[in-house]
Design a protein around this motif. Sequence first.
Motif, PDB file in Angstrom:
ATOM      1  N   GLY A 126       0.818  -1.213   0.000  1.00  0.00           N
ATOM      2  CA  GLY A 126       0.000   0.000   0.000  1.00  0.00           C
ATOM      3  C   GLY A 126       0.846   1.255   0.000  1.00  0.00           C
ATOM      4  N   VAL A 184       0.935   3.998  -3.050  1.00  0.00           N
ATOM      5  CA  VAL A 184       0.666   5.424  -2.867  1.00  0.00           C
ATOM      6  C   VAL A 184       1.870   6.242  -3.321  1.00  0.00           C
ATOM      7  N   TRP A 235       1.877   6.409  -7.016  1.00  0.00           N
ATOM      8  CA  TRP A 235       0.781   7.265  -7.472  1.00  0.00           C
ATOM      9  C   TRP A 235       1.134   8.739  -7.303  1.00  0.00           C
ATOM     10  N   VAL A 236       1.778   9.073  -6.168  1.00  0.00           N
ATOM     11  CA  VAL A 236       2.142  10.466  -5.901  1.00  0.00           C
ATOM     12  C   VAL A 236       3.271  10.922  -6.812  1.00  0.00           C
TER      13      VAL A 236
END
Length: 164
Positions: free
Chosen positions: A129, A133, A136-137
């Motif tokens: 996870g 993230v 994605w960032v």
Amino acid sequence: LDLKNLQRMSAAVLRLSALPNIAEASLDAALAVWLFGMPWVWGFMLGFIISAVSPAVVVPSLLKLKEGRYGTAKGIPDLVLAAASFDDVISISGFGIFLGLSFSVGEGSIAFDILHAPLELALGIVGGGVLGVLCWVLSPPPAADVAGASISAEDDGLTLRRLK
């Protein structure tokens, strides 16, 4: 899978997957110890390998039944599909626990050896996870207009060409 049916039948899913799996793994372990003289830890590893349900057998059959609307009013295909999936999770976890016990050298506690596999699973979920993230960032924003364009590799690098 119908989520409402699964929530309603969660206890049945647990009973349908955990009890037969653990009973079969235990019986297989006892037979392996009795017939082959294996250590108990290896017997349980063998038992959890044998007790796993093959999704390649269960899933196509139940999807065919579900398409024919057999048992769908009572949610039977969803129940069996969820139980088969959870059965495999129990088998993989049980095998991992006993694999860890087989390689433990006795310096730590047995409780840590047993909790090692679920701890690895939890850390893997959290780590995946966090990395998801992070990707994605840090990923660049999508290009504004890529429709009608082609990218080709040439000697001097990548070339972006607009198609007509």
